[in-house]
Design an enzyme around this catalytic site. Structure first.
Site, PDB file in Angstrom:
ATOM      1  N   GLU A   1       0.901   5.012  12.862  1.00  0.00           N
ATOM      2  CA  GLU A   1      -0.463   4.542  13.128  1.00  0.00           C
ATOM      3  C   GLU A   1      -0.518   3.028  13.323  1.00  0.00           C
ATOM      4  O   GLU A   1      -1.212   2.541  14.220  1.00  0.00           O
ATOM      5  CB  GLU A   1      -1.375   4.941  11.957  1.00  0.00           C
ATOM      6  CG  GLU A   1      -2.800   4.432  12.059  1.00  0.00           C
ATOM      7  CD  GLU A   1      -3.617   5.167  13.097  1.00  0.00           C
ATOM      8  OE1 GLU A   1      -4.634   4.616  13.526  1.00  0.00           O
ATOM      9  OE2 GLU A   1      -3.237   6.295  13.471  1.00  0.00           O
ATOM     10  N   ASP A   2       0.221   2.273  12.495  1.00  0.00           N
ATOM     11  CA  ASP A   2       0.011   0.821  12.436  1.00  0.00           C
ATOM     12  C   ASP A   2       1.203  -0.024  12.876  1.00  0.00           C
ATOM     13  O   ASP A   2       1.140  -1.257  12.796  1.00  0.00           O
ATOM     14  CB  ASP A   2      -0.365   0.415  11.001  1.00  0.00           C
ATOM     15  CG  ASP A   2      -1.684   1.041  10.556  1.00  0.00           C
ATOM     16  OD1 ASP A   2      -2.573   1.194  11.403  1.00  0.00           O
ATOM     17  OD2 ASP A   2      -1.801   1.397   9.367  1.00  0.00           O
TER      18      ASP A   2
ATOM     19  N   ASP B   1      -3.170   8.331  -0.933  1.00  0.00           N
ATOM     20  CA  ASP B   1      -3.552   7.253  -0.018  1.00  0.00           C
ATOM     21  C   ASP B   1      -5.004   6.841  -0.259  1.00  0.00           C
ATOM     22  O   ASP B   1      -5.335   5.657  -0.375  1.00  0.00           O
ATOM     23  CB  ASP B   1      -3.342   7.741   1.417  1.00  0.00           C
ATOM     24  CG  ASP B   1      -3.843   6.747   2.454  1.00  0.00           C
ATOM     25  OD1 ASP B   1      -3.598   5.543   2.297  1.00  0.00           O
ATOM     26  OD2 ASP B   1      -4.496   7.182   3.429  1.00  0.00           O
TER      27      ASP B   1
ATOM     28  N   HIS C   1       3.859   6.866   5.768  1.00  0.00           N
ATOM     29  CA  HIS C   1       2.667   7.540   6.293  1.00  0.00           C
ATOM     30  C   HIS C   1       1.833   6.691   7.248  1.00  0.00           C
ATOM     31  O   HIS C   1       1.072   7.229   8.052  1.00  0.00           O
ATOM     32  CB  HIS C   1       1.799   8.050   5.129  1.00  0.00           C
ATOM     33  CG  HIS C   1       0.964   7.006   4.457  1.00  0.00           C
ATOM     34  ND1 HIS C   1       1.441   6.231   3.431  1.00  0.00           N
ATOM     35  CD2 HIS C   1      -0.313   6.613   4.655  1.00  0.00           C
ATOM     36  CE1 HIS C   1       0.490   5.413   3.012  1.00  0.00           C
ATOM     37  NE2 HIS C   1      -0.592   5.617   3.746  1.00  0.00           N
TER      38      HIS C   1
ATOM     39  N   HIS D   1       0.823  -1.224   0.000  1.00  0.00           N
ATOM     40  CA  HIS D   1       0.000   0.000   0.000  1.00  0.00           C
ATOM     41  C   HIS D   1       0.854   1.270   0.000  1.00  0.00           C
ATOM     42  O   HIS D   1       0.698   2.112  -0.901  1.00  0.00           O
ATOM     43  CB  HIS D   1      -0.959  -0.013   1.182  1.00  0.00           C
ATOM     44  CG  HIS D   1      -1.661   1.288   1.413  1.00  0.00           C
ATOM     45  ND1 HIS D   1      -2.528   1.855   0.494  1.00  0.00           N
ATOM     46  CD2 HIS D   1      -1.603   2.168   2.457  1.00  0.00           C
ATOM     47  CE1 HIS D   1      -2.983   3.012   0.964  1.00  0.00           C
ATOM     48  NE2 HIS D   1      -2.431   3.221   2.151  1.00  0.00           N
TER      49      HIS D   1
END
Length: 745
Positions: A76-77, A139, A72, A48
């Site tokens: 977050e992940d 995105d 990016h 991604h």
């Protein structure tokens, strides 16, 4: 999945001196952090961010932005932290990655206030650095391309927020190709039946007209070459499904009725050659009237420039032509990503054209952000921004020749507010092309608008229903709120003056300032208005300003015949009015008793009292105005008629309701409904009113009657404000009622 060296090569094709080490480091770091993570499709998660980076390389963005795209999702992940990214890649990249992390999702199916706050966050992050938007849009584009692997409810939610926010925002930033693809992908999941139908019809059309696009391309190219434009590049395409669906919906056309399903772009060397090509085409083929637009002379707010025309071209097909230079094409395709400001800070030159350092699209964004500080609540901001995002444009001129871009359907009121808020607030009329025209007139391209102003004008609240721009709507709401606050403030000021005077103290706004924290108000005018609204006792204000003040008088509630008298109005309404001051009644409250009434001094039992023409009901905050014949007219505090008395404070009297529970009466109020013009509407409205045991005194049809809608003006009789609000709520829920509101004088 794209390899590391492939990504570097893509960047070096348009930026040979790119920082290869930065790209390699970001690639490896993202690969390590995402590790064995999988996407819903089963693909490695790292695919991604790699695809997002690939989309941005197509826009020729710098290596820092490509690195941000790779990173990016790490905060977050994964276990990555902002501090770690700052240390490895620098604070600039760390700030952008963190900004994108905070904007993980815009939840457009949540409460309005929440979605508005999310939108604020998005726009604030974008205004700080537009690269946040570019990565965010890339995105979203890749997520939409792989949306088929998500659950049905997720597809619906993501498609809705894409259609409502991301697609129009991409369009506003000039990235039209990205907007088209986002809209088409969203349309596929939001309305799959329509998408499949139009896609199939387009496939059938292509099969029937096989080779038609190439044939038209060749004929156009030969014509331009024969007339000395050998460098012209001609590209044809069939229009996208969502573009066709939107046109069918807006113009109420069937697929068979659409005649311009093909579009062609003519990329010409320079601006003079664009106009030359236009003349050549118009000379060869017949022009469709009303379909010519010159966005080179009048660029759109997102910097888009091109000439649009529609002709009945080769094979007698109706086709749309867009004529532009290569630089215009890059701006149309990549928008702000093509702008020199976001590359090396220098203006770009192509074909003799200089691209300015600051784009109009980014200027619009800054202007939108400025509106955040104007005091609008979150819901108003969301509405404002959506209005700004979705509107098509018309171009009008001031008498001095300044160009003003407005949404289609805009009025002279919108024009006035676009020039300056103060001009909008003081507008009383307008001249359009030298003729005085109504303020509700819709403006057309090329109109010259002159605004007629008055220093005593206050924008009516009804203007909010006329205007189409968010700026005008917000300004009218603020002006309405300020006008109402001014009325409350004037009344509160007079009440406080009398209270302080009776206590032997001097009242001033400066004296009130140190006590604001004790009154839980930040502003002096707000505190004074709160007294006028009855939300705060004047005695509480007195004690806040003079904490050592003590009222040692002993007062008792008077007997029915001790200083009180009754007055009955012509409408049968009872008022009980004491011949004592507000300070005296406040003293009664200070001793633990409840003061029932506010005073009217200097009246006799023969004084006549009446209601304002539009009525007043128990529960309204009311004031009295002494008329020239010494009668008193009672108005709700929201009544616009009270503005006539702002400069006559001596005529204002503060009153409250005195109701006899044993002999209740009904009171008049005026309401206006906009209803669907069909049989049974009036009966449905009347039945709703009857079920609430409310009387209809008068009923008239308004002047704003059309084939589909009618305005109804009603004077009804209700017990109190609670019953009136219940009526308005139930009428609003009726399918046959478009809008309903209470009218004040």
């Amino acid at each position: 999945m794209m390899r590391q060296y492939e990504l570097v090569e893509r960047v070096q094709k348009y930026k040979p001196d790119a920082n290869e080490a930065l790209l390699n480091k970001a690639y490896v770091y993202a690969m390590q952090k995402h590790g064995q993570q999988k996407r819903a499709s089963g693909d490695p998660y790292i695919s991604h961010p790699l695809e997002v980076a690939a989309i941005l390389t197509d826009m020729h963005l710098d290596e820092s932005t490509i690195a941000v795209a790779l990173l990016h999702d790490t905060i977050e992940d994964t276990t990555a932290t902002r501090a770690e990214i700052d240390e490895l890649f620098g604070e600039d990249i760390g700030r952008l990655v963190e900004g994108l992390t905070k904007l993980k999702r815009l939840d457009l199916v949540s409460k309005k206030a929440k979605q508005a706050e999310n939108l604020r966050k998005l726009l604030l992050a974008i205004s700080d650095d537009v690269r946040v938007l570019l990565v965010k849009l890339a995105d979203r584009l890749h997520n939409m391309r792989t949306l088929e692997h998500m659950k049905a409810e997720q597809k619906a939610r993501i498609s809705e927020e894409t259609m409502e926010i991301y697609a129009p925002l991409a369009g506003r930033m000039g990235m039209q190709d990205m907007r088209d693809e986002l809209e088409d992908l969203s349309f596929r999941y939001m309305n799959p039946e329509a998408y499949e139908t139009i896609t199939q019809r387009l496939a059938d059309l292509s099969a029937r007209n096989e080779g038609l696009i190439k044939k038209i391309e060749d004929e156009l190219r030969e014509l331009l070459v024969a007339n000395g434009l050998a460098d012209a590049d001609v590209k044809g395409r069939q229009k996208k499904p969502y573009s066709i669906f939107r046109k069918m919906q807006s113009k109420s056309l069937s697929f068979e009725q659409l005649s311009d399903l093909y579009g062609f772009r003519l990329i010409i060397g320079d601006v003079p050659s664009c106009y030359r090509a236009l003349g050549i085409v118009h000379t060869r083929w017949r022009v469709v009237p009303g379909r010519f637009k010159d966005y080179i002379s009048n660029p759109k707010q997102n910097d888009y420039r091109s000439i649009h025309t529609t002709i009945v071209g080769p094979s007698r097909q109706r086709i749309e032509l867009q004529i532009r230079t290569q630089l215009m094409q890059e701006i149309a395709e990549y928008g702000i990503a093509a702008h020199a400001l976001y590359k090396d800070g220098r203006g770009a030159v192509k074909g003799g054209e200089l691209l300015p350092k600051e784009s109009n699209a980014y200027s619009w964004l800054r202007h939108t952000i400025e509106s955040l500080a104007e005091g609008d609540n979150p819901e108003e901001f969301l509405e404002h921004t959506k209005l700004e995002l979705f509107q098509d444009q018309v171009f009008c001129f001031t008498p001095k020749g300044k160009l003003i871009a407005l949404p289609r359907g805009a009025t002279p009121i919108d024009f006035a507010y676009a020039v300056h808020t103060n001009i909008g607030d003081t507008t009383v009329g307008a001249k359009i092309n030298g003729r005085i025209m109504p303020l509700v007139t819709r403006l057309n391209n090329g109109d010259e608008v002159e605004i007629i102003r008055s220093g005593v004008q206050v924008p009516p609240a009804a203007w909010e229903e006329i205007v189409v721009t968010g700026k005008a709507r917000s300004a009218i709401r603020r002006a309405t709120r300020m006008a109402i606050r001014k009325q409350y403030s004037g009344l509160g000021h007079r009440i406080l003056e009398r209270t302080f005077e009776r206590a032997g103290k001097a009242f001033s706004k400066d004296a009130l300032k140190p006590a604001l924290h004790r009154l839980a108000h930040k502003d002096v005018e707000d505190a004074i208005a709160a007294v006028g609204r009855g939300e705060m006792s004047s005695l509480d204000v007195l004690r806040a300003v003079y904490p050592d003040y003590k009222d040692e008088r002993i007062t008792v509630k008077p007997a029915a015949d001790d200083g009180w008298f009754n007055m009955r109005s012509a409408n049968g309404m009872m008022f009980k009015l004491p011949e004592r001051s507000k300070a005296e009644l406040d003293a009664v409250a200070a001793n633990g008793e409840e003061p029932e009434y506010l005073p009217i001094r200097g009246l006799s039992a023969t004084t006549e009292v009446d209601l304002a023409p539009s009525g007043a009901v128990p529960g309204d905050r009311i004031v009295g105005i002494v008329e020239n014949d010494n009668k008193i007219t009672i108005y709700p505090i929201q009544a616009s008629a009270l503005q006539r008395f702002d400069d006559q404070p001596g005529r204002w009297i503060d009153v409250r309701w005195d109701l006899d529970e044993a002999n209740k009466s009904r009171f008049p109020a005026t309401i206006e409904l906009n209803t669907i013009n069909e049989p049974g509407t009036l009966a449905t409205v009347a039945q709703t009113i009857a079920r609430l045991e409310i009387n209809i005194r008068t009923l008239t049809m308004g002047g704003n009657r059309t084939a589909d809608f009618s305005d109804l003006h009603m004077e009804v009789e209700v017990w109190d404000l609670r019953q009136l609000n219940q009526l308005l709520s139930q009428l609003k829920d009726l399918d046959c009622v478009s809008t309903v509101k209470r009218l004040y004088d």
